[in-house]
Each structure stands twice: as structure tokens, then as C-alpha cells.
Design a protein around this motif. Structure first.
Motif, mmCIF file in Angstrom:
data_model
loop_
_atom_site.group_PDB
_atom_site.id
_atom_site.type_symbol
_atom_site.label_atom_id
_atom_site.label_comp_id
_atom_site.label_asym_id
_atom_site.label_seq_id
_atom_site.Cartn_x
_atom_site.Cartn_y
_atom_site.Cartn_z
ATOM 1 N N TYR A 278 3.215 -12.938 3.924
ATOM 2 C CA TYR A 278 1.899 -12.420 4.315
ATOM 3 C C TYR A 278 1.657 -12.662 5.808
ATOM 4 O O TYR A 278 1.243 -11.778 6.546
ATOM 5 C CB TYR A 278 0.829 -13.111 3.469
ATOM 6 N N GLU A 279 1.945 -13.905 6.230
ATOM 7 C CA GLU A 279 1.687 -14.245 7.637
ATOM 8 C C GLU A 279 2.522 -13.448 8.619
ATOM 9 O O GLU A 279 2.139 -13.263 9.763
ATOM 10 C CB GLU A 279 1.945 -15.739 7.866
ATOM 11 N N MET B 154 -1.891 -10.068 -2.595
ATOM 12 C CA MET B 154 -2.337 -10.136 -1.191
ATOM 13 C C MET B 154 -1.306 -9.516 -0.250
ATOM 14 O O MET B 154 -1.650 -8.803 0.694
ATOM 15 C CB MET B 154 -2.608 -11.590 -0.788
ATOM 16 N N VAL B 155 -0.032 -9.796 -0.535
ATOM 17 C CA VAL B 155 1.027 -9.206 0.300
ATOM 18 C C VAL B 155 0.973 -7.683 0.188
ATOM 19 O O VAL B 155 1.020 -6.960 1.192
ATOM 20 C CB VAL B 155 2.419 -9.743 -0.119
ATOM 21 N N LEU B 156 0.851 -7.224 -1.041
ATOM 22 C CA LEU B 156 0.829 -5.767 -1.244
ATOM 23 C C LEU B 156 -0.346 -5.129 -0.504
ATOM 24 O O LEU B 156 -0.169 -4.140 0.219
ATOM 25 C CB LEU B 156 0.672 -5.455 -2.738
ATOM 26 N N ASP B 157 -1.519 -5.706 -0.680
ATOM 27 C CA ASP B 157 -2.706 -5.096 -0.082
ATOM 28 C C ASP B 157 -2.627 -5.099 1.441
ATOM 29 O O ASP B 157 -2.929 -4.115 2.099
ATOM 30 C CB ASP B 157 -3.975 -5.825 -0.546
ATOM 31 N N ARG B 158 -2.205 -6.235 1.978
ATOM 32 C CA ARG B 158 -2.136 -6.325 3.452
ATOM 33 C C ARG B 158 -1.050 -5.398 4.007
ATOM 34 O O ARG B 158 -1.263 -4.736 5.033
ATOM 35 C CB ARG B 158 -1.881 -7.787 3.868
ATOM 36 N N ALA B 159 0.077 -5.349 3.319
ATOM 37 C CA ALA B 159 1.144 -4.448 3.785
ATOM 38 C C ALA B 159 0.614 -3.019 3.782
ATOM 39 O O ALA B 159 0.800 -2.271 4.754
ATOM 40 C CB ALA B 159 2.370 -4.582 2.891
ATOM 41 N N HIS B 160 -0.085 -2.651 2.726
ATOM 42 C CA HIS B 160 -0.626 -1.293 2.651
ATOM 43 C C HIS B 160 -1.640 -1.044 3.768
ATOM 44 O O HIS B 160 -1.629 0.014 4.395
ATOM 45 C CB HIS B 160 -1.253 -1.054 1.273
#
Ligand code: NOJ
Length: 567
Positions: A49-50, A98-104
Motif C-alpha cells: 500500500y505504502e 485497501m491495496v485494491l482501492d488505492r491502486a484503483h
């Protein structure tokens, strides 16, 4: 002029992965060694994520996450004990979301590894299956009273006797990775459930592990002895029901906007085309292996000196073979192969050869995949003691093959071939533990981290990292380099790899020197007398415009027909 994408380019990705994967760049993350977000020495989803902003800053459009599922780690995540959860080392389903949403949000897609040729022997399906011959899971795996002659790829014979059940089970990989019986419709229905679970959560596709192994011939015939350790390998790939099963999985994907990339060890070009094109198309891209064998045979147990001609033959075979019919997945590194600079380039000319290798594959026709650390030119690690290695195939390689050789020779083989060279912690900075973690990492950091790291290269416009950014930006803004046809020149040269890309009359020429020496290059006749423009080079500008290439020099030329030919 092309401008590199950066972290501020939010939401500028492509809407449909299925429509646009041909224009994309993928970045592969082997999470355990990427970045430690919670301070326990192990890379995790918080760490991913970071670093999403960093990944996006390269110009990346999609991420491939290696397995993050619970696993006893006999094969570091490729032995899955629960398909719909996250390994506690990596975090939780919430972290994944969270990773998915932020990447998107950043305009990137995320694909996951789908590993369904086998599970872990600690998966509840297997613990049930091994109990008896007549329980609901008894037919989930491949059980026989008598084994055939197949070798496993990781640990001696491919069959292990289970005293509880009084039968042998098949494991093409380690003993702790029993093969699923895909002929059982219940197993296929489980696979489809798993796919839906992740697609419903927002995942954009799958990298499908050894997918051409999932259908085995029903009679499980003996393999012809071919190379030690791969006996039978040719009998269990591309089996009789593979298209049927893959089209069931394809139907699930068609309900979503999602892509499927198959790993196809030992698959032939002819077979690959049956997966990638025509009415039975079941995969969007496939990872082929031919070009990974320019310095070894099959399993990396057998080494030979690097041969540029072999590499070029493999590249061109797939470029010509799929050209106009299907689409290539381009890669030089992943978590299964040693670092490419140490193999096909030169550690002495790390900077030059790292850049040249980037251009050599990125500008071919296909979607490029970049493996973590490749973009800063990470190289092989050389540990002194085999016990310091973690990877099961390195250990088998050491303990089972060429055991009469001297210790030195045996370790040399490990240094050349170990998958662990691609699994050392990512080198983020020159700080302690390479900035990967605040505490001692789960695995040794390559001692060259003080000079080879992201922070140092961010500040250096001539770094490998910034060269990758330039290659990515150049290809992403160029129709010729994306869609153009491919043609190789001088295939017999032992120093130069040269190819053109042509699209609607526009031409680009990519010239790569694989030599440590200065090398005189001759242009193909059709280009020799034409005005050319240098679009990219891995050396500082030089007033000479001669064709004397410096060690590992790469140049990309265009041949403008007019001042407006900018592609
Ligand atoms: C291919 C994966 O890339 C590799 O890491 C793994 O060991 C085998 N398949 C078995 O799953």
C-alpha cells in the motif's frame, strides 16, 4: 514530447483492462520481500500500500501480486492452505481491500496469482482426502495404487505414499504440494468459487500458475526419460481436457472486466496459440519460457554459457509466432529466475547492461512485466552456505544433483541458478536493511544495497530506474512500439540484437549490443542512407554519429518521413 507519469496522475489509468492490456505495463510484486509495513521483518500488504505511489510513478498500469494466501511456505506461497484468506504475515482481507482501492484510485489494476494445479498438503481438502478412499474429498487429488515413473520438479519422484490412505498421491512440485484432480467437476467448481470471491472483491484478473499442467492424461503414462529430474514433464503438460476446463474458468471471467495470463512452462508455440487465439481462446497472454533458457536447460540444473543467438532465436520465435494472431507477455525476470543482469548482462557493466536489457525486451510486441528490483538493476546474491538459502528447488538442486562435484562447484551452480536471488529484500535505500524493514529481514539483503537502491537512483537522472521510466513513457506514447510488426535483423550476430517495429509506415529500430567490447554496427540496407533520429540511448550524448557501439550500448532510432512524423 512524452512525459513520465507520476503519482499525481490519479485516475488516468485505463477503464477496461480487457480492452487495454495491450497498452499496459505490469509490475510484479513478491510481497514477502517488497516492503515491510508493520515492522516484523517480512514484506506485507501494508508495505505494498505504502509503495503504490512509487509503482505508479514508473508509469505502471497494473500490478501482479504473487500469492498472499495462507501457506505453510514449503514453496513460499505457492502451497496454499486457504484460498479465500490472507496469510497473517501479509495482513488481512481488509488490507487487501485497501491495496485494491488505492491502486484503483491511482489508475492501476491488480491481478492475483491463481494457483490451482495443486494445494498445500495442509489444505483441509487434502487432510480430508488422505483420510480414506470414500470421503467427500477423496477424489479431490490424484491417488493411485502404483506410481508411474514421473519425476517431480522439486523433490525426486512425483509420487508419495500415504500410509493413512494406503495409496500414492501425485505431486508435480514438492511433496507438500499435492496435485488437484481437475477431472473432478467439484474441484472445478471450487476453482470457480475462488475466482468469484476475488473478482467480487475487485481484483482485475489472474496470473494462472502452471495452468497448462491442470489436465493430466487419464492413463498417466510413463514419461520418456529425457533430462534427469524432468522425467515425465512432457507427459503432464497440455493435457486432453485443458481447453474444456479453461473455458469453464473463462466464462467466469467474462462476467467481469478481467484478464487471464497463463504461466505455460514448456508449452510450444503451437499449443500456446490454441490458448491465446481462435474459438477456444481461454487466456489473454501466456508466459513462455524459451528465452529463459539462453544459459541453461529446462530446470536450471544444467548450465551452459550464455548464448545471445539462443536468446534471439527464442525472442523472435515468439514474436513471429504470435505476431498478428495473439499477444505476448514480455518478461526477463520474475520470482523464479535469477537476476537477468547476472545472467544475460554483466555485473561489471551493471548500469549499461541493465538499461540495454530493459530496452531489448520492452520494445518488442507485447505487454511488458517488470519484476520488483529489476528496475534498479538488482543482481544475484552469493551466499556461502546452502543452509542460508530458503528456496526448496535450490536445496534440491544442491543436495540431489551433481553431488560428486566439489563443494565449490555445487555452490557455484546455486549462485548461478537460485530463485532466491530474485527474492532478497527490495533495496529501497542505503540505510540499514536496505530500507526494507526497521528490523532484521526474513532473508539476507544483497550486500550491494548501499549503491544499488531506489533512493540513490531517484536522484540520478542517468540511473537504471530513470531509464526504465523513459522506456515505459516512450513505448506508452508510441503506436509503432506498441502495435507495430516485429522483424529481426542479423540473427546470426553474436554481439548485436537488432529489430524493427513498423506500423502504418512508421519505423523504429532497436539496436542492442550484448558485448563488453566496442562493436561496429552495420545498419540494414533499407535504413543505411536515411536520416534518423535517436530516441533513446543508454550512454550520454556523443557528438559522433557513427555506428561504433560502446559496451552494452542500446539505441532506439526513428526514421522520420517528415518533420511531423512523431508517432
Ligand atoms: C510456478 C511458480 O511461479 C513457482 O514459484 C512455483 O514454485 C511453481 N509454479 C509451483 O506452484
Amino acid at each position: 514530447m512524452t512525459a513520465p507519469l507520476n503519482d499525481n496522475n490519479e485516475n488516468n489509468g485505463y477503464d477496461s483492462i480487457r480492452r487495454s492490456y495491450r497498452r499496459m505495463f505490469f509490475y510484479q510484486i513478491w510481497v514477502r520481500s517488497f516492503f515491510d509495513g508493520d515492522g516484523d521483518g517480512v514484506g506485507d500488504l501494508k508495505g505494498v500500500y505504502e509503495k503504490l505511489g512509487y509503482i505508479r510513478s514508473l508509469g505502471i498500469d497494473a500490478i501482479w501480486l504473487c500469492p498472499v494466501y495462507p501457506s505453510p511456505n514449503a514453496d513460499y506461497g505457492y502451497d496454499i492452505s486457504d484460498y479465500t484468506a490472507i496469510h497473517p504475515d501479509f495482513g488481512t482481507l481488509r488490507d487487501m481491500k485497501m491495496v485494491l482501492d488505492r491502486a484503483h484510485e491511482l489508475g492501476m489494476k491488480v491481478i492475483m496469482d491463481l494457483v490451482v494445479n495443486h494445494t498445500s498438503d495442509e489444505h483441509p481438502w487434502f487432510t480430508e482426502s488422505r483420510k480414506s478412499r470414500d470421503n467427500p474429498y477423496s477424489d479431490y487429488y490424484i491417488w493411485r495404487d502404483e506410481p508411474n515413473n514421473w519425476d517431480s520438479l522439486f523433490e525426486g519422484k512425483a509420487w508419495k505414499y500415504d500410509p493413512g490412505r494406503g495409496q500414492y498421491y501425485l505431486h508435480i512440485f514438492s511433496e507438500k504440494q499435492p496435485d488437484l484432480n481437475m477431472d473432478n467437476p467439484e474441484v472445478r467448481s471450487e476453482v470457480k468459487k475462488i475466482m468469484r470471491f476475488w473478482l467480487d472483491m475487485g481484483v482485475d484478473g489472474f496470473r494462472e500458475d502452471v495452468i497448462n499442467f491442470i489436465s493430466k492424461r487419464e492413463d498417466l503414462p510413463d514419461g520418456l526419460p529425457f533430462v534427469p529430474a524432468v522425467n515425465g514433464m512432457f507427459a503432464y503438460k497440455d493435457g486432453p481436457h485443458i481447453h474444456e476446463y479453461l473455458s469453464e474458468f473463462r466464462k467466469v471471467c467474462e462476467e467481469y472486466d478481467c484478464i487471464q495470463i497463463g504461466e505455460g512452462p514448456m508449452t510450444t508455440l503451437k499449443n500456446a496459440l490454441t490458448y491465446l487465439s481462435g474459438k477456444n481462446k481461454t487466456l489473454d497472454m501466456m508466459f513462455s519460457f524459451d528465452h529463459m533458457m539462453a544459459d541453461c536447460i529446462y530446470t536450471e540444473y544444467i548450465h551452459r554459457p550464455f548464448s545471445l543467438r539462443k536468446l534471439k532465436r527464442a525472442f523472435s520465435k515468439w514474436q513471429y509466432g504470435l505476431g498478428g494472431k495473439a499477444w505476448n507477455a514480455l518478461y526477463l525476470e520474475n520470482h523464479d529466475h535469477p537476476r537477468v543482469i547476472s545472467r544475460y548482462g554483466s555485473e561489471r557493466f551493471r548500469n549499461e547492461s541493465g538499461k540495454m536489457l530493459a530496452a531489448a525486451y520492452i520494445f518488442q510486441q507485447g505487454t511488458p512485466f517488470i519484476y520488483q528490483g529489476q528496475e534498479i538493476g538488482m543482481t544475484n546474491i552469493r551466499l556461502r552456505d546452502i543452509n542460508d538459502y530458503k528456496d526448496i528447488s535450490s536445496k534440491t538442486n544442491f543436495h540431489k544433483y551433481h553431488i560428486r562435484d566439489t563443494l565449490e562447484k555445487r555452490m557455484h551452480r546455486i549462485h548461478l541458478s537460485s530463485r532466491d536471488s530474485a527474492r532478497t529484500p527490495m533495496q529501497w535505500s542505503g540505510e540499514r536493511y536496505a530500507g526494507f524493514s526497521a528490523v532484521r529481514p526474513w532473508f539476507c539483503v544483497n550486500p550491494n544495497y548501499k549503491t544499488v537502491n531506489v533512493a540513490a537512483q531517484e536522484d540520478d537522472p542517468d540511473s537504471i530506474l530513470n531509464f526504465y521510466r523513459r522506456c515505459i513513457a516512450l513505448k506508452k506514447h508510441s503506436k509503432v512500439l506498441t502495435y507495430g510488426s516485429y522483424r529481426e535483423f542479423f540473427p546470426r550476430s553474436r554481439e548485436i540484437f537488432m529489430y524493427e517495429r513498423v506500423y502504418k509506415g512508421m519505423q523504429r529500430l532497436v539496436i542492442c549490443s550484448f558485448s563488453k567490447r566496442f562493436t561496429q554496427v552495420t545498419l540494414p540496407k533499407k535504413y543505411a542512407d536515411r536520416p534518423r533520429r535517436l530516441l533513446l540511448c543508454n550512454y550520454a550524448a556523443d557528438s559522433r554519429d557513427d555506428m561504433l557501439f560502446r559496451p552494452y550500448e542500446v539505441r532506439v532510432y526513428s526514421f522520420p518521413r517528415s518533420n511531423t512524423d512523431n508517432d
